[in-house]
Design a protein around this motif. Structure first.
Motif, PDB file in Angstrom:
ATOM      1  N   GLY A   1      17.680  65.390  18.565  1.00  0.00           N
ATOM      2  CA  GLY A   1      16.489  65.228  19.513  1.00  0.00           C
ATOM      3  C   GLY A   1      15.377  64.649  18.711  1.00  0.00           C
ATOM      4  N   LEU A   2      15.074  65.004  17.562  1.00  0.00           N
ATOM      5  CA  LEU A   2      13.768  65.113  16.844  1.00  0.00           C
ATOM      6  C   LEU A   2      14.005  63.613  15.960  1.00  0.00           C
ATOM      7  N   ALA A   3      15.378  62.962  15.992  1.00  0.00           N
ATOM      8  CA  ALA A   3      15.406  61.938  15.045  1.00  0.00           C
ATOM      9  C   ALA A   3      14.983  60.697  15.730  1.00  0.00           C
ATOM     10  N   THR A   4      14.310  59.773  14.974  1.00  0.00           N
ATOM     11  CA  THR A   4      13.712  58.616  15.368  1.00  0.00           C
ATOM     12  C   THR A   4      14.686  57.929  16.046  1.00  0.00           C
ATOM     13  N   HIS A   5      16.025  57.629  15.927  1.00  0.00           N
ATOM     14  CA  HIS A   5      16.957  56.778  16.716  1.00  0.00           C
ATOM     15  C   HIS A   5      17.132  57.559  18.030  1.00  0.00           C
ATOM     16  N   SER A   6      17.236  58.849  17.927  1.00  0.00           N
ATOM     17  CA  SER A   6      17.373  59.690  19.525  1.00  0.00           C
ATOM     18  C   SER A   6      16.065  59.296  20.350  1.00  0.00           C
ATOM     19  N   ARG A   7      14.863  59.304  19.677  1.00  0.00           N
ATOM     20  CA  ARG A   7      13.683  59.040  20.467  1.00  0.00           C
ATOM     21  C   ARG A   7      13.757  57.577  20.989  1.00  0.00           C
TER      22      ARG A   7
ATOM     23  N   PRO B   1      19.824  73.747  20.441  1.00  0.00           N
ATOM     24  CA  PRO B   1      19.818  73.003  21.529  1.00  0.00           C
ATOM     25  C   PRO B   1      19.097  71.402  21.324  1.00  0.00           C
ATOM     26  N   ASP B   2      18.763  71.056  20.076  1.00  0.00           N
ATOM     27  CA  ASP B   2      18.079  69.859  19.776  1.00  0.00           C
ATOM     28  C   ASP B   2      19.021  68.535  19.734  1.00  0.00           C
ATOM     29  N   PHE B   3      20.378  69.156  19.509  1.00  0.00           N
ATOM     30  CA  PHE B   3      21.454  68.283  19.366  1.00  0.00           C
ATOM     31  C   PHE B   3      22.089  67.740  20.735  1.00  0.00           C
ATOM     32  N   ALA B   4      22.511  66.641  20.781  1.00  0.00           N
ATOM     33  CA  ALA B   4      23.355  65.969  22.084  1.00  0.00           C
ATOM     34  C   ALA B   4      24.160  64.967  21.547  1.00  0.00           C
ATOM     35  N   PHE B   5      25.170  64.695  22.527  1.00  0.00           N
ATOM     36  CA  PHE B   5      26.084  63.856  22.427  1.00  0.00           C
ATOM     37  C   PHE B   5      25.603  62.683  23.345  1.00  0.00           C
ATOM     38  N   TRP B   6      25.803  61.393  22.505  1.00  0.00           N
ATOM     39  CA  TRP B   6      25.462  60.075  23.265  1.00  0.00           C
ATOM     40  C   TRP B   6      26.540  59.292  23.224  1.00  0.00           C
ATOM     41  N   GLN B   7      27.043  58.627  24.422  1.00  0.00           N
ATOM     42  CA  GLN B   7      27.900  57.555  24.450  1.00  0.00           C
ATOM     43  C   GLN B   7      27.230  56.229  24.168  1.00  0.00           C
ATOM     44  N   LEU B   8      27.966  55.352  23.249  1.00  0.00           N
ATOM     45  CA  LEU B   8      27.638  54.262  23.029  1.00  0.00           C
ATOM     46  C   LEU B   8      28.557  53.215  23.464  1.00  0.00           C
ATOM     47  N   THR B   9      28.290  52.548  24.729  1.00  0.00           N
ATOM     48  CA  THR B   9      29.202  51.847  25.488  1.00  0.00           C
ATOM     49  C   THR B   9      28.992  50.339  25.177  1.00  0.00           C
TER      50      THR B   9
ATOM     51  N   GLN C   1      27.082  45.445  20.178  1.00  0.00           N
ATOM     52  CA  GLN C   1      25.984  45.775  21.030  1.00  0.00           C
ATOM     53  C   GLN C   1      26.219  46.885  22.039  1.00  0.00           C
ATOM     54  N   VAL C   2      25.430  47.749  21.974  1.00  0.00           N
ATOM     55  CA  VAL C   2      25.684  48.943  22.906  1.00  0.00           C
ATOM     56  C   VAL C   2      24.791  49.247  23.729  1.00  0.00           C
ATOM     57  N   THR C   3      25.014  50.079  24.827  1.00  0.00           N
ATOM     58  CA  THR C   3      24.004  50.890  25.534  1.00  0.00           C
ATOM     59  C   THR C   3      24.217  52.314  25.483  1.00  0.00           C
ATOM     60  N   ALA C   4      23.263  53.012  25.295  1.00  0.00           N
ATOM     61  CA  ALA C   4      23.410  54.565  24.999  1.00  0.00           C
ATOM     62  C   ALA C   4      23.162  55.232  26.216  1.00  0.00           C
ATOM     63  N   SER C   5      23.733  56.457  26.629  1.00  0.00           N
ATOM     64  CA  SER C   5      23.618  57.293  27.398  1.00  0.00           C
ATOM     65  C   SER C   5      24.105  58.854  26.941  1.00  0.00           C
ATOM     66  N   GLN C   6      23.035  59.779  27.419  1.00  0.00           N
ATOM     67  CA  GLN C   6      23.651  61.087  26.973  1.00  0.00           C
ATOM     68  C   GLN C   6      24.959  61.629  27.630  1.00  0.00           C
TER      69      GLN C   6
ATOM     70  N   ALA D   1      16.176  57.191  23.918  1.00  0.00           N
ATOM     71  CA  ALA D   1      15.569  57.728  25.294  1.00  0.00           C
ATOM     72  C   ALA D   1      14.628  56.531  25.724  1.00  0.00           C
ATOM     73  N   ALA D   2      14.103  55.817  24.985  1.00  0.00           N
ATOM     74  CA  ALA D   2      12.851  54.843  25.533  1.00  0.00           C
ATOM     75  C   ALA D   2      13.653  53.542  25.718  1.00  0.00           C
ATOM     76  N   ASP D   3      14.619  53.164  25.168  1.00  0.00           N
ATOM     77  CA  ASP D   3      15.304  51.891  25.253  1.00  0.00           C
ATOM     78  C   ASP D   3      16.791  52.052  24.914  1.00  0.00           C
ATOM     79  N   PRO D   4      17.826  52.141  25.640  1.00  0.00           N
ATOM     80  CA  PRO D   4      19.050  52.494  25.441  1.00  0.00           C
ATOM     81  C   PRO D   4      19.871  51.144  24.725  1.00  0.00           C
ATOM     82  N   ARG D   5      19.265  50.306  24.615  1.00  0.00           N
ATOM     83  CA  ARG D   5      20.119  49.188  24.046  1.00  0.00           C
ATOM     84  C   ARG D   5      20.064  49.309  22.611  1.00  0.00           C
ATOM     85  N   ALA D   6      21.141  49.250  21.764  1.00  0.00           N
ATOM     86  CA  ALA D   6      21.383  49.319  20.373  1.00  0.00           C
ATOM     87  C   ALA D   6      22.380  48.727  19.829  1.00  0.00           C
ATOM     88  N   GLY D   7      22.475  48.650  18.594  1.00  0.00           N
ATOM     89  CA  GLY D   7      23.476  48.093  17.833  1.00  0.00           C
ATOM     90  C   GLY D   7      24.247  48.788  16.977  1.00  0.00           C
TER      91      GLY D   7
END
Length: 166
Positions: free
Chosen positions: A60-66, A126-134, A96-101, A69-75
């Protein structure tokens, strides 16, 4: 007028893309940094869930997680790294993916640890979470002169099949 380098997507292209996804242990994730508005790239551990969708375990502390959380669009860039040869000829898949926890279920943790056993050290933090990259779509470069546009249907597992692990 020049000829398009994109070929018609066929079963071989679909199989190559599926093989890249099913075999991935890591990938390059591209997000938009909410503080700067610029792209941010990270090499992450990544694999498929039982449904064949890419997933990642992110701090959760990583730049990519923040950023997600702000914009789920990613590559997501998935490569088939080879021990020899020209990397520009190796298969690679740009999505091109959309991320969700995702919830951290016992099945998901077990599947994750099969491919990433060293993750045991931080999997329960507790800081780590799984993310789906659809995947919303992508481009497969299967080698010189072999480029294919892929839809979510092209990337989906066949009905009644689960993504292999190993």
């Amino acid at each position: 007028m020049s000829k398009s380098p994109i070929r018609n997507t066929d079963d071989l292209a679909r199989g190559t893309a599926r093989g890249l996804l099913d075999g991935m242990c890591h990938a390059t994730l591209a997000v938009i940094d909410p503080e700067t508005g610029h792209p941010h790239l990270s090499r992450i551990l990544c694999q498929t869930d039982a449904d064949g969708q890419p997933m990642a375990l992110l701090a959760g502390l990583a730049t990519h997680s923040r950023a997600l959380a702000a914009d789920p669009r990613a590559g997501l860039l998935v490569e088939n790294t080879q021990p020899k040869g020209d990397p520009m000829t190796w298969p690679r898949l740009s999505l091109q993916v959309t991320a969700s926890q995702l919830p951290s279920t016992p099945e998901r943790r077990e599947r994750w640890l099969e491919r990433h056993p060293r993750s045991q050290l931080f999997l329960g933090l507790p800081d780590f979470a799984f993310w789906q990259l659809t995947p919303l779509g992508g481009l497969l470069n299967a080698g010189f002169g072999a480029a294919f546009r892929l839809t979510p249907a092209d990337l989906a597992l066949p009905a009644n099949e689960t993504s292999p692990q190993g």
